[in-house]
Scaffold this motif. Structure first.
Motif, PDB file in Angstrom:
ATOM      1  N   ALA A 191      14.740   5.921   0.428  1.00 27.72           N
ATOM      2  CA  ALA A 191      14.942   6.000  -0.985  1.00 27.72           C
ATOM      3  C   ALA A 191      16.175   5.178  -1.419  1.00 27.72           C
ATOM      4  O   ALA A 191      16.001   4.439  -2.625  1.00 27.72           O
ATOM      5  N   ALA A 192      17.357   5.559  -0.892  1.00 26.09           N
ATOM      6  CA  ALA A 192      18.495   4.749  -1.293  1.00 26.09           C
ATOM      7  C   ALA A 192      18.401   3.435  -1.246  1.00 26.09           C
ATOM      8  O   ALA A 192      18.987   2.562  -2.173  1.00 26.09           O
ATOM      9  N   LEU A 246       3.366  18.830  -0.615  1.00 25.80           N
ATOM     10  CA  LEU A 246       3.915  18.544  -1.665  1.00 25.80           C
ATOM     11  C   LEU A 246       5.214  17.729  -1.808  1.00 25.80           C
ATOM     12  O   LEU A 246       5.206  17.094  -2.516  1.00 25.80           O
ATOM     13  N   ASN A 247       5.963  18.142  -0.785  1.00 26.83           N
ATOM     14  CA  ASN A 247       7.143  17.266  -0.559  1.00 26.83           C
ATOM     15  C   ASN A 247       7.011  15.759  -0.365  1.00 26.83           C
ATOM     16  O   ASN A 247       7.634  14.839  -0.812  1.00 26.83           O
ATOM     17  N   ALA A 248       5.848  15.532   0.520  1.00 25.42           N
ATOM     18  CA  ALA A 248       5.370  14.282   0.878  1.00 25.42           C
ATOM     19  C   ALA A 248       5.105  13.461  -0.375  1.00 25.42           C
ATOM     20  O   ALA A 248       5.549  12.281  -0.660  1.00 25.42           O
ATOM     21  N   LEU A 249       4.137  14.102  -1.076  1.00 24.62           N
ATOM     22  CA  LEU A 249       3.704  13.420  -2.100  1.00 24.62           C
ATOM     23  C   LEU A 249       4.644  13.290  -3.292  1.00 24.62           C
ATOM     24  O   LEU A 249       4.637  11.928  -4.070  1.00 24.62           O
ATOM     25  N   THR A 250       5.626  14.136  -3.402  1.00 26.50           N
ATOM     26  CA  THR A 250       6.728  14.100  -4.315  1.00 26.50           C
ATOM     27  C   THR A 250       7.511  12.869  -4.083  1.00 26.50           C
ATOM     28  O   THR A 250       8.207  11.938  -5.111  1.00 26.50           O
ATOM     29  N   PHE A 251       7.917  12.843  -2.918  1.00 24.93           N
ATOM     30  CA  PHE A 251       8.735  11.643  -2.442  1.00 24.93           C
ATOM     31  C   PHE A 251       8.294  10.333  -2.740  1.00 24.93           C
ATOM     32  O   PHE A 251       8.887   9.593  -3.136  1.00 24.93           O
ATOM     33  N   ILE A 252       6.992  10.114  -2.334  1.00 23.84           N
ATOM     34  CA  ILE A 252       6.387   8.750  -2.826  1.00 23.84           C
ATOM     35  C   ILE A 252       6.165   8.457  -4.327  1.00 23.84           C
ATOM     36  O   ILE A 252       6.515   7.583  -4.762  1.00 23.84           O
ATOM     37  N   GLU A 258       9.936   5.414 -10.240  1.00 25.04           N
ATOM     38  CA  GLU A 258      11.309   4.836 -10.828  1.00 25.04           C
ATOM     39  C   GLU A 258      11.390   3.299 -10.633  1.00 25.04           C
ATOM     40  O   GLU A 258      12.492   2.819 -10.841  1.00 25.04           O
ATOM     41  N   GLY A 259      10.296   2.794 -10.226  1.00 24.98           N
ATOM     42  CA  GLY A 259      10.151   1.440  -9.842  1.00 24.98           C
ATOM     43  C   GLY A 259      10.771   0.782  -8.661  1.00 24.98           C
ATOM     44  O   GLY A 259      10.878  -0.333  -8.407  1.00 24.98           O
ATOM     45  N   SER A 260      11.357   1.664  -7.648  1.00 22.84           N
ATOM     46  CA  SER A 260      11.778   1.072  -6.530  1.00 22.84           C
ATOM     47  C   SER A 260      10.896   0.905  -5.352  1.00 22.84           C
ATOM     48  O   SER A 260      11.239   0.394  -4.214  1.00 22.84           O
ATOM     49  N   ALA A 261       9.568   1.192  -5.768  1.00 22.25           N
ATOM     50  CA  ALA A 261       8.347   1.117  -4.821  1.00 22.25           C
ATOM     51  C   ALA A 261       7.183   0.604  -5.395  1.00 22.25           C
ATOM     52  O   ALA A 261       7.211   1.077  -6.798  1.00 22.25           O
ATOM     53  N   ARG A 262       6.288  -0.127  -4.836  1.00 26.36           N
ATOM     54  CA  ARG A 262       5.025  -0.404  -5.542  1.00 26.36           C
ATOM     55  C   ARG A 262       3.958  -0.336  -4.684  1.00 26.36           C
ATOM     56  O   ARG A 262       4.281  -0.410  -3.126  1.00 26.36           O
ATOM     57  N   MET A 263       2.686  -0.703  -5.147  1.00 26.64           N
ATOM     58  CA  MET A 263       1.469  -0.502  -4.250  1.00 26.64           C
ATOM     59  C   MET A 263       1.213  -1.934  -3.698  1.00 26.64           C
ATOM     60  O   MET A 263       1.545  -2.978  -4.785  1.00 26.64           O
ATOM     61  N   ALA A 264       0.541  -2.251  -2.823  1.00 24.48           N
ATOM     62  CA  ALA A 264      -0.116  -3.756  -2.756  1.00 24.48           C
ATOM     63  C   ALA A 264      -0.779  -4.133  -3.742  1.00 24.48           C
ATOM     64  O   ALA A 264      -0.853  -5.475  -4.043  1.00 24.48           O
ATOM     65  N   GLY A 265      -1.571  -3.386  -4.448  1.00 25.62           N
ATOM     66  CA  GLY A 265      -2.472  -3.812  -5.603  1.00 25.62           C
ATOM     67  C   GLY A 265      -3.256  -4.838  -5.355  1.00 25.62           C
ATOM     68  O   GLY A 265      -3.986  -4.810  -4.485  1.00 25.62           O
ATOM     69  N   GLU A 266      -3.333  -5.834  -6.025  1.00 25.11           N
ATOM     70  CA  GLU A 266      -4.192  -7.137  -5.910  1.00 25.11           C
ATOM     71  C   GLU A 266      -4.015  -7.864  -4.789  1.00 25.11           C
ATOM     72  O   GLU A 266      -4.881  -8.762  -4.434  1.00 25.11           O
TER      73      GLU A 266
END
Length: 439
Positions: A191-192, A246-252, A258-266
């Motif tokens: 995360a950091a 719940l901890n796993a889902l919250t982490f993701i 916060e925008g530090s991760a994204r999905m593959a999307g299109e």
């Protein structure tokens, strides 16, 4: 015909046993020669192998099969490409109903569970434990435990591992080095690092972490790493609606929000944004190494082991080869020889080098051929380090439907602002329904 074949088979075995009893004092060389002779057939036999390999993977399989056929005068293994895994699954079910199953086929363990319940596949244990089982220098126990577990159903062994992979963390080495970072080893570091790397780099907007669109199929990874249990396979009960889940889902969710991760999307798959330099790291299959290498050009990149949560855990995935029960005894004998051939130490290493899948034998994983290769080819090392804490996917009937249901509910958190708690509850309910409907 089957009764006649069985009678001939019994007569042949009787003669061979008698021959062996009269030659107990012969040399080891003679014993090995006799053993080799028993695996051959005096009549032509065709083994039909249905698979879902393509491109480089299919070419390797074709070459290996041609070599096997050349070494076995009266055996011909016929490869039949059935398209995607989804296509293969549907065609195998249709063939079973029509009693036209191939001799062997690639199959996920969850498919094999269903085949076993309907008496469609052969228990390989008698062959493995018989006199024509594996040679001493490449025994069945030499196959990694995680892969033996995947093929073991009670006291039956319903397949042998073939194309096996693990999830690993792909990362852009230059981005990390330029920002004074080393690859993350824990969730906190992941995360950091993602925060630090989410910025403009070399004139390009970069997001630190990427997640595949099909995250629902790998949610077990996050639950297991969070210290939880995904599903009780014996009871057919969903267990991930827990603090760990719940901890796993919250982490993701926090990283995405916060925008530090994204999905593959299109883009479809995260390998595209990664090789373009749009994402600094992502979790993907080790079998994707060849595809990343093909598209990365001169980009500096590698892989590392999965960052640890509460526990270290790495899912091992991929298909096995299973044998169908309506084949003849001669076909089964020939097919077993071919299955052993595919996962010999030499072949499983060559397969791994060519495709990015992993060697299925411990001796191969530790042998100089493979270890020298991964020393020279750094991205291949991470998967090799995860055997000690690897686990296998749920093998229950309805597992695919369960993952589809999980993904549908997960998308509501990823794209529609559902909370992790709401999502987890809905995922659990739908997942249990899918498993119950398949009973």
């Amino acid at each position: 015909m089957k009764k006649l074949s069985l009678l001939l088979f019994i007569m042949m075995v009787s003669v061979l046993i008698a021959a062996c009893s009269n030659s107990t004092n012969e040399s080891n060389t003679s014993t090995e020669a006799t053993k080799t002779a028993k695996t051959e057939t005096s009549e032509p036999v065709e083994v039909e192998f249905w698979h879902a390999m393509s491109d480089t993977h299919e070419k390797w399989l074709e070459d290996a099969t041609a070599k096997f056929n050349a070494e076995h005068e009266n055996v011909t293994v016929k490869l039949v490409n059935q398209g995607s895994y989804g296509d293969l699954s549907q065609k195998l079910l249709a063939a079973a109903k029509a009693k036209t199953s191939p001799t062997i086929a690639q199959a996920y363990a969850e498919w094999m569970t269903d085949y076993n319940q309907n008496n469609l596949v052969v228990d390989l244990a008698p062959m493995i434990n018989g006199e024509n089982g594996f040679p001493a220098d490449q025994s069945y126990e030499d196959i990694s435990e995680v892969f033996r577990n995947d093929n073991t159903f009670g006291d039956k062994i319903l397949g042998l591992p073939f194309n096996k992979s693990s999830r690993v963390l792909f990362y852009n080495k230059k981005y990390f080095e330029d920002n004074g970072l080393t690859p993350p080893t824990t969730w906190d570091e992941l995360a950091a690092d993602a925060k630090v790397l989410t910025k403009e780099i070399d004139g390009k907007k970069v997001v630190g972490m990427g997640f595949e669109n099909g995250m629902g199929s790998e949610f077990s990874l996050w639950v297991e790493q969070a210290g939880g249990k995904f599903v009780d396979e014996q009871q057919g009960k969903v267990l991930f609606n827990s603090d760990a889940g719940l901890n796993a889902l919250t982490f993701i969710n926090n990283m995405l929000k916060e925008g530090s991760a994204r999905m593959a999307g299109e883009d479809g798959y995260m390998s595209g944004p990664f090789t373009r330099g749009d994402v600094a790291m992502y979790i993907g299959s080790s079998a994707g190494i060849a595809y990343v290498a093909k598209d990365a050009g001169d980009m500096q990149w590698s892989t590392t082991t999965l960052p640890k949560g509460v526990e270290q855990a790495a899912p091992f995935q991929g298909t096995n080869i299973t044998m169908f029960a309506d084949s003849s005894e001669a076909e089964q004998t020939a097919a077993f020889e071919y299955m052993k051939f595919l996962i010999s130490p030499e072949n499983t290493v060559d397969w791994a080098k060519t495709t990015g899948y992993l060697p299925v034998r411990e001796s191969a994983q530790k042998g100089s051929d493979w270890t020298s290769f991964i020393e020279a080819n750094d991205p291949y090392q991470a998967g090799n380090e995860q055997y000690a804490y690897g686990f296998i996917d749920v093998r229950l009937p309805g597992s695919f439907a369960m993952k589809t249901a999980i993904q549908a509910e997960l998308d509501k958190m990823l794209y529609d602002n559902a909370t992790p708690a709401e999502t987890l509850k809905a995922m659990s309910t739908k997942a249990q329904e899918a498993l119950d409907q398949a009973k």
